[in-house]
Design a protein around this motif. Structure first.
Motif, PDB file in Angstrom:
ATOM      1  N   LEU A  81      -9.795  11.973   0.003  1.00 19.73           N
ATOM      2  CA  LEU A  81      -9.909  11.080   1.158  1.00 19.73           C
ATOM      3  C   LEU A  81     -11.125  11.352   2.042  1.00 19.73           C
ATOM      4  O   LEU A  81     -11.089  11.183   3.254  1.00 19.73           O
ATOM      5  CB  LEU A  81      -8.604  11.093   1.985  1.00 19.73           C
ATOM      6  N   ASP A  95       0.844  -1.210   0.000  1.00 19.11           N
ATOM      7  CA  ASP A  95       0.000   0.000   0.000  1.00 19.11           C
ATOM      8  C   ASP A  95       0.876   1.257   0.000  1.00 19.11           C
ATOM      9  O   ASP A  95       0.574   2.238  -0.689  1.00 19.11           O
ATOM     10  CB  ASP A  95      -0.916   0.037   1.237  1.00 19.11           C
ATOM     11  N   GLN A 141      -1.824  10.671   7.286  1.00 18.98           N
ATOM     12  CA  GLN A 141      -2.558  10.383   8.524  1.00 18.98           C
ATOM     13  C   GLN A 141      -3.238   9.021   8.421  1.00 18.98           C
ATOM     14  O   GLN A 141      -3.259   8.252   9.387  1.00 18.98           O
ATOM     15  CB  GLN A 141      -3.606  11.481   8.790  1.00 18.98           C
ATOM     16  N   GLY A 142      -3.772   8.745   7.211  1.00 17.31           N
ATOM     17  CA  GLY A 142      -4.391   7.430   6.982  1.00 17.31           C
ATOM     18  C   GLY A 142      -3.372   6.313   7.137  1.00 17.31           C
ATOM     19  O   GLY A 142      -3.652   5.283   7.746  1.00 17.31           O
ATOM     20  N   HIS A 143      -2.177   6.535   6.608  1.00 19.40           N
ATOM     21  CA  HIS A 143      -1.114   5.526   6.707  1.00 19.40           C
ATOM     22  C   HIS A 143      -0.704   5.306   8.159  1.00 19.40           C
ATOM     23  O   HIS A 143      -0.433   4.179   8.565  1.00 19.40           O
ATOM     24  CB  HIS A 143       0.114   5.967   5.907  1.00 19.40           C
ATOM     25  N   ALA A 188       1.955   7.191  -6.307  1.00 17.70           N
ATOM     26  CA  ALA A 188       0.875   7.971  -6.928  1.00 17.70           C
ATOM     27  C   ALA A 188       0.957   9.438  -6.519  1.00 17.70           C
ATOM     28  O   ALA A 188       0.836  10.341  -7.359  1.00 17.70           O
ATOM     29  CB  ALA A 188      -0.481   7.381  -6.538  1.00 17.70           C
ATOM     30  N   VAL A 189       1.190   9.686  -5.228  1.00 16.73           N
ATOM     31  CA  VAL A 189       1.263  11.074  -4.741  1.00 16.73           C
ATOM     32  C   VAL A 189       2.489  11.772  -5.340  1.00 16.73           C
ATOM     33  O   VAL A 189       2.411  12.927  -5.779  1.00 16.73           O
ATOM     34  CB  VAL A 189       1.294  11.129  -3.192  1.00 16.73           C
ATOM     35  N   GLN A 213       2.002  12.765  -8.865  1.00 14.41           N
ATOM     36  CA  GLN A 213       1.188  13.977  -8.944  1.00 14.41           C
ATOM     37  C   GLN A 213       2.027  15.215  -8.590  1.00 14.41           C
ATOM     38  O   GLN A 213       1.875  16.274  -9.203  1.00 14.41           O
ATOM     39  CB  GLN A 213      -0.003  13.856  -7.993  1.00 14.41           C
ATOM     40  N   GLN A 270      -2.543   5.660  10.795  1.00 13.21           N
ATOM     41  CA  GLN A 270      -3.596   4.876  11.440  1.00 13.21           C
ATOM     42  C   GLN A 270      -3.547   3.406  10.987  1.00 13.21           C
ATOM     43  O   GLN A 270      -3.709   2.499  11.792  1.00 13.21           O
ATOM     44  CB  GLN A 270      -4.945   5.492  11.087  1.00 13.21           C
ATOM     45  N   HIS A 271      -3.295   3.215   9.682  1.00 15.91           N
ATOM     46  CA  HIS A 271      -3.186   1.865   9.132  1.00 15.91           C
ATOM     47  C   HIS A 271      -2.023   1.125   9.813  1.00 15.91           C
ATOM     48  O   HIS A 271      -2.158  -0.027  10.213  1.00 15.91           O
ATOM     49  CB  HIS A 271      -2.959   1.976   7.611  1.00 15.91           C
ATOM     50  N   PRO A 308      -7.636   4.313   6.939  1.00 13.30           N
ATOM     51  CA  PRO A 308      -8.726   4.112   7.909  1.00 13.30           C
ATOM     52  C   PRO A 308      -9.287   5.411   8.494  1.00 13.30           C
ATOM     53  O   PRO A 308     -10.275   5.359   9.221  1.00 13.30           O
ATOM     54  CB  PRO A 308      -8.069   3.265   9.011  1.00 13.30           C
ATOM     55  N   ASN A 309      -8.677   6.546   8.164  1.00 20.76           N
ATOM     56  CA  ASN A 309      -9.261   7.828   8.598  1.00 20.76           C
ATOM     57  C   ASN A 309     -10.455   8.221   7.711  1.00 20.76           C
ATOM     58  O   ASN A 309     -11.142   9.186   7.996  1.00 20.76           O
ATOM     59  CB  ASN A 309      -8.203   8.947   8.642  1.00 20.76           C
ATOM     60  N   THR A 329      -3.792  17.305   0.905  1.00 25.88           N
ATOM     61  CA  THR A 329      -4.246  15.943   0.585  1.00 25.88           C
ATOM     62  C   THR A 329      -3.195  14.946   1.067  1.00 25.88           C
ATOM     63  O   THR A 329      -3.536  13.907   1.637  1.00 25.88           O
ATOM     64  CB  THR A 329      -4.478  15.790  -0.932  1.00 25.88           C
ATOM     65  N   LYS A 346      -3.574  14.135   4.646  1.00 25.71           N
ATOM     66  CA  LYS A 346      -4.644  13.159   4.924  1.00 25.71           C
ATOM     67  C   LYS A 346      -4.201  11.742   4.567  1.00 25.71           C
ATOM     68  O   LYS A 346      -4.519  10.789   5.275  1.00 25.71           O
ATOM     69  CB  LYS A 346      -5.905  13.523   4.132  1.00 25.71           C
ATOM     70  N   VAL A 347      -3.452  11.620   3.467  1.00 21.84           N
ATOM     71  CA  VAL A 347      -2.937  10.302   3.062  1.00 21.84           C
ATOM     72  C   VAL A 347      -1.998   9.767   4.151  1.00 21.84           C
ATOM     73  O   VAL A 347      -2.129   8.635   4.608  1.00 21.84           O
ATOM     74  CB  VAL A 347      -2.196  10.379   1.704  1.00 21.84           C
ATOM     75  N   ARG A 401       2.433   1.835  -3.463  1.00 22.32           N
ATOM     76  CA  ARG A 401       1.416   2.283  -4.424  1.00 22.32           C
ATOM     77  C   ARG A 401       0.980   3.738  -4.158  1.00 22.32           C
ATOM     78  O   ARG A 401       0.969   4.568  -5.066  1.00 22.32           O
ATOM     79  CB  ARG A 401       0.216   1.338  -4.345  1.00 22.32           C
ATOM     80  N   ASP A 402       0.658   4.038  -2.885  1.00 17.88           N
ATOM     81  CA  ASP A 402       0.160   5.380  -2.553  1.00 17.88           C
ATOM     82  C   ASP A 402       1.227   6.456  -2.735  1.00 17.88           C
ATOM     83  O   ASP A 402       0.972   7.510  -3.323  1.00 17.88           O
ATOM     84  CB  ASP A 402      -0.320   5.425  -1.098  1.00 17.88           C
TER      85      ASP A 402
END
Lengths: 174, 107
Positions: B34, A65, A160-162, A72-73, A76, A164-165, B96-97, A154, A157-158, A68-69
């Protein structure tokens, strides 16, 4: 701004436990773009190391993940700098990030199996936390260009998601 | 006559559409920067949820109760027909956020 930058870098020092050199000046957009791109590249390299070393299904899925993420970022980000005709500029923050990542890579290379998995995921949590802190308190407020600022938001947020993951993956280790 | 000829098929199409919508609807949820937009929505059993991913990243819509797991590639749309009533919380496995909720009432 200097106070904010210093505070953010101090946070990064605390989290990573290493000295953080920087020149104290406000980062310019070409430098911010370089830091953001470097931060992504570092995580891609870390994930590649995990994919070579780990046999843990959850750890491997997480590493895939990340590759891939962040690719992609970063793609961009490259499209944006090209469009804005900006050349990313190396700077002390990028250099320090790279040096710290090299040290961490060497440290993780000595570990195997569960010890590696735990250390990799723990570092992913700490690393994303540190980068989020710098993004939030320094890079985003310092960015002049609106599109760069939006991409960084953005990106936050990506990341922060990572984080948490990674915390979810860590919570499942016995 | 030409007018009638033009309108007749249209009327047939419209009748068909209203008949279909009385039973099941398609509800769109956009994934942008997101965020699930709207984050909360209501639907009924038989409705279709259409997730539209506008991000450059792969996302999922994964029900926390394990009922369904939809993976949506960048710039793609995926659909799911709701089969059970209840309030379903869902999230993105990769980020997961990202969190959403669908209240599903019986048909």
């Amino acid at each position: 701004m200097l106070t904010k930058l210093t505070a953010a870098l101090a946070a990064l020092c605390l989290l990573t436990g290493t000295a953080f050199a920087q020149d104290g000046a406000k980062l310019t957009d070409p430098q911010i773009a370089h830091v953001a791109y470097t931060a992504g590249q570092i995580d891609i390299e870390a994930a590649k190391q995990a994919l070579l070393k780990s046999a843990n299904k959850a750890v491997r899925a997480f590493a895939e993940d990340m590759v891939r993420d962040h690719m992609a970022v970063n793609e961009q980000a490259l499209d944006l700098v090209k469009k804005l005709n900006v050349t990313p500029e190396d700077n002390d923050t990028s250099r320090t990030l790279t040096e710290q990542a090299a040290a961490k890579h060497a440290e993780l290379a000595k570990l195997d199996d569960a010890a590696f998995d735990r250390a990799y995921v723990a570092n992913e949590i700490a690393y994303h936390k540190a980068v989020n802190s710098v993004l939030e308190s320094t890079l985003i407020p310092s960015a002049s260009n609106a599109e760069l600022k939006s991409l960084l938001q953005t990106g936050l947020k990506v990341f922060q998601g990572h984080q948490q993951h990674a915390e979810d993956v860590a919570s499942k280790f016995n | 006559m030409p007018l009638r000829r033009t309108l007749m098929p249209l009327a047939v199409v419209l009748m068909g559409m209203s008949a279909a919508s009385a039973h099941a609807e398609t509800i769109q949820i956009v994934m942008d920067k997101l965020i699930y937009i709207p984050a909360e929505t209501s639907a009924k059993v038989g409705d279709t949820i259409e997730w539209i991913n506008k991000d450059i990243l792969v996302h999922t819509a994964t029900a926390t109760n394990g009922d369904w797991n939809v993976t949506i590639a960048p710039n793609k749309t995926e659909r799911l027909i709701l089969k059970k009533a209840g309030t379903i919380e869902y999230f993105c496995r990769f980020h997961p956020n990202m969190k959403g909720r669908i209240g599903v009432v019986p048909e």
